[in-house]
Design a protein around this motif. Structure first.
Motif, mmCIF file in Angstrom:
data_model
loop_
_atom_site.group_PDB
_atom_site.id
_atom_site.type_symbol
_atom_site.label_atom_id
_atom_site.label_comp_id
_atom_site.label_asym_id
_atom_site.label_seq_id
_atom_site.Cartn_x
_atom_site.Cartn_y
_atom_site.Cartn_z
ATOM 1 N N ALA A 144 0.835 -1.200 0.000
ATOM 2 C CA ALA A 144 0.000 0.000 0.000
ATOM 3 C C ALA A 144 0.872 1.252 0.000
ATOM 4 C CB ALA A 144 -0.926 -0.006 1.213
ATOM 5 N N ARG A 175 1.149 4.117 -2.961
ATOM 6 C CA ARG A 175 0.820 5.511 -2.661
ATOM 7 C C ARG A 175 2.014 6.445 -2.833
ATOM 8 N NH1 ARG A 175 -2.243 3.172 1.716
ATOM 9 N NH2 ARG A 175 -0.458 3.435 3.090
ATOM 10 N N VAL A 200 -5.155 -4.140 -0.586
ATOM 11 C CA VAL A 200 -4.072 -3.794 0.332
ATOM 12 C C VAL A 200 -4.566 -2.972 1.494
ATOM 13 C CG1 VAL A 200 -2.296 -3.873 -1.436
ATOM 14 C CG2 VAL A 200 -3.461 -1.720 -0.992
ATOM 15 N N LEU A 260 -6.801 0.655 2.983
ATOM 16 C CA LEU A 260 -6.645 2.101 2.936
ATOM 17 C C LEU A 260 -6.025 2.602 4.229
ATOM 18 C CD1 LEU A 260 -10.232 2.829 1.606
ATOM 19 C CD2 LEU A 260 -8.143 3.055 0.269
ATOM 20 N N GLU A 287 -6.350 8.431 -2.820
ATOM 21 C CA GLU A 287 -6.155 7.040 -2.425
ATOM 22 C C GLU A 287 -7.446 6.238 -2.592
ATOM 23 O OE1 GLU A 287 -4.987 4.491 1.586
ATOM 24 O OE2 GLU A 287 -4.772 6.686 1.569
ATOM 25 N N THR A 296 -8.525 3.036 -5.759
ATOM 26 C CA THR A 296 -9.001 1.653 -5.632
ATOM 27 C C THR A 296 -9.837 1.233 -6.829
ATOM 28 O OG1 THR A 296 -11.064 2.256 -4.485
ATOM 29 C CG2 THR A 296 -9.087 1.933 -3.118
#
Length: 578
Positions: A339, A343, A502, A504, A548, A552
């Motif tokens: 994750a 990001r 993964v 948030l 973010e 997804t």
């Protein structure tokens, strides 16, 4: 008073009879439900009962002991059969996860070993299958290429990433596959030692020839002095080589390294390196673990995937130039590290993420009920079959005997060619992927990753070709290409799912919960700021959290026209929307 490892804890009377039960954690972590009245009275209700035996019950109950070997009932509470991950087995994905690795697309020996590992280690079969492909690529990448067109060839290294949480069985699985490299490492060391010995013999021969010519009466005085000087220098070089031979090339490097240190190692290792890391340390280092949170130097990772020339740019951290940097990354981190990588703006913008085959199969914790086990005093019904391990070690040993490309002209390197049928099939798949990249296609939102996909599939095809026992002298068949495409489609499903699997960050999750709780499944940016964060969120942070959530693929931004300025709204995508 109760004694020993278990203490009696009184509970209300059992609803099904005069049995008051208590719970205690056993030393092995099993939740035990034990009857408070003497003797084994199993309570009714849900749960899977397992009969255990104990020599003396006096350390459990404060009344007189029961006979030796009296059975004790251990009630293992049943778990939910719904929710994310429910129903997972080594070969069946749990609820909410992309499907399992298509092992039927692997060559027979590779398929058998991957399935054997999945059963023995009780892990998703995706982990051994993808790790095997990655390790195969680490050995083949520096030595073998594959050509589809007259002017398009690909190296055969891979970047693989299979994410599982701590305690899910990653390390035992990866360790066994890593140990399979011992035979290849031994062969590589033997070749290296022979090469060093041959170099010493060659230097000694040159020294003797120079001295013979220098002692020849027909040699001019000036030339004689020059020959003796050169002979002395070569003799010194031979002595130093014999006294301190260069270290043997290494096949594997530890994940706890920085790109700069890795570049230095690769310069001394024929330009090749494989990082096999089952903890994700290398990704953390790239993310800035040793640089105060600042993303590390990604140049080697970007160039090493394509096996190109690499010369470090940093003046303060010098490494020798590498003619052909062949890097392989085989990483099995925790999902949270994935994750963070997805990001990371620098990793995203430079394309590091887009070079990975990503798999997040979900853990089997809570469902590992078929782990093989034999008590040490018992004779097993059958001894462990080592066929898979021996096949794996022999396969890697055979590939490592190909010559490292290094400074060799790529045209002279070991190259796998395609049959016409395989060439045609890959071309058709390439065109199909191109259509799917359009705005209404399923690959549009991961287009940066998908544009590298057909080249990845070509690399996978080469590795399946080698794993099936073929060599660079054999043409790659249409059936092998079809298998590579099957694996490619599996990888597409996993990358598409990666953003939501993964997990948030906490604040992005708060936005998700708020939107999901609204009647219309949407909320404006201003309402999110006010209702979710009570006006305390910085604008840039709010943007990052919304980004973010949108990444997804389940949510989208839309601009709504109002009587004033347009209003930004975040909403859950409607069914069927891309």
């Amino acid at each position: 008073m109760a004694r020993g490892r278990y203490a009696r804890i009184r509970r209300p009377e059992h609803p099904q009879g005069n049995v008051a039960s208590h719970h205690a954690w056993s030393p092995r972590g099993a939740l035990c439900q034990q009857p408070s009245q003497r003797g084994p009275s199993p309570p009714s209700g849900g749960g899977m009962s397992v009969t255990a035996y104990r020599q003396d019950w006096s350390d459990i109950f404060d009344d007189e002991p029961s006979p030796d070997d009296a059975p004790r009932r251990i009630i293992v509470p049943t778990t939910s059969t719904t929710g994310r991950g429910a129903g997972a087995t080594p070969f069946t994905a749990g609820a909410g996860y992309a499907r399992r690795f298509p092992t039927d697309a692997l060559p027979p020996e590779m398929r058998s070993y991957a399935r054997d590992l999945a059963i023995r280690k009780q892990v998703p079969v995706d982990l051994p299958a993808l790790t095997m492909l990655g390790i195969l690529g680490s050995v083949a990448g520096p030595r073998v290429t594959i050509r589809r067109d007259l002017d398009w060839r690909q190296p055969t290294n891979l970047y693989t990433l299979c994410a599982l949480p701590s305690g899910a069985g990653k390390s035992p699985t990866v360790d066994e596959l890593r140990r399979g490299l011992w035979k290849a490492q031994k062969a590589l060391t033997e070749v290296h030692e022979r090469d060093v010995a041959a170099r010493i013999v060659d230097l000694t021969r040159q020294v003797e020839e120079m001295r013979t010519k220098a002692n020849d009466i027909s040699t001019l005085p000036d030339e004689r002095d020059l020959l003796r000087t050169q002979a002395k220098a070569l003799e010194k070089q031979a002595d130093e080589l014999a006294a301190e031979p260069p270290p043997s090339p290494e096949l594997v490097f530890d994940g706890d390294t920085t790109p700069e240190a890795l570049a230095g190692s690769m310069a001394l290792n024929n330009g090749a390196a494989a990082v096999i890391d089952d903890e994700g340390t290398f990704l953390r280092n790239l993310g800035g673990q040793y640089s105060g949170g600042k993303t590390g130097n990604l140049g080697l990772v970007l160039v090493g995937y394509d096996c190109r020339y690499y010369r470090p740019k940093r003046v303060t951290r010098v490494a020798d130039p590498i003619t052909r940097a062949a890097l392989s990354l085989v990483i099995s981190p925790q999902p949270g590290i994935v994750a963070d990588m997805m990001r990371n703006q620098m990793m995203e913008e430079t394309g590091v993420v887009n070079r990975f085959l990503v798999c997040i199969p979900g853990e089997l914790t809570g469902y590992r009920t078929e782990r093989p086990s034999t008590y040490f005093r018992d004779t097993p019904n059958q001894y462990a079959d080592r066929t898979g391990r021996e096949w794996w070690a022999s396969l890697l040993e055979g590939i490592v005997r190909y010559e490292v490309i290094g400074e060799t002209d790529p045209e002279d390197a070991a190259t796998i060619e395609l049959t016409r049928g395989a060439w045609k099939l890959h071309r058709e798949y390439e065109q199909a992927v191109e259509v799917r990249l359009r705005p209404d296609g399923d690959l549009h939102r991961i287009s940066a990753w998908a544009t590298k996909h057909t080249a990845r599939v070509l690399r996978v095809a080469a590795l399946l070709h080698l794993a099936g026992g073929a060599s660079s002298d054999d043409e790659l068949s249409e059936s092998v290409m079809a298998d590579a495409i099957t694996i490619g489609e599996w990888s597409v499903e996993h990358f598409l799912a990666a953003g939501s699997v993964v997990g948030l960050t906490t604040d992005a999750g708060r936005i998700k919960e708020y939107i999901d709780g609204t009647d219309g499944g949407f909320a404006s940016r201003s309402i999110i700021a006010r209702e979710v964060f009570k006006g305390h969120a910085a604008s840039k942070d709010l943007t990052a959290w919304i980004d973010e959530l949108v990444a997804t693929g389940d949510y989208e931004r839309v601009m709504l026209a109002t009587t004033g300025r347009p209003k930004e709204v975040v909403r859950r995508k409607r069914s069927g929307a891309q």
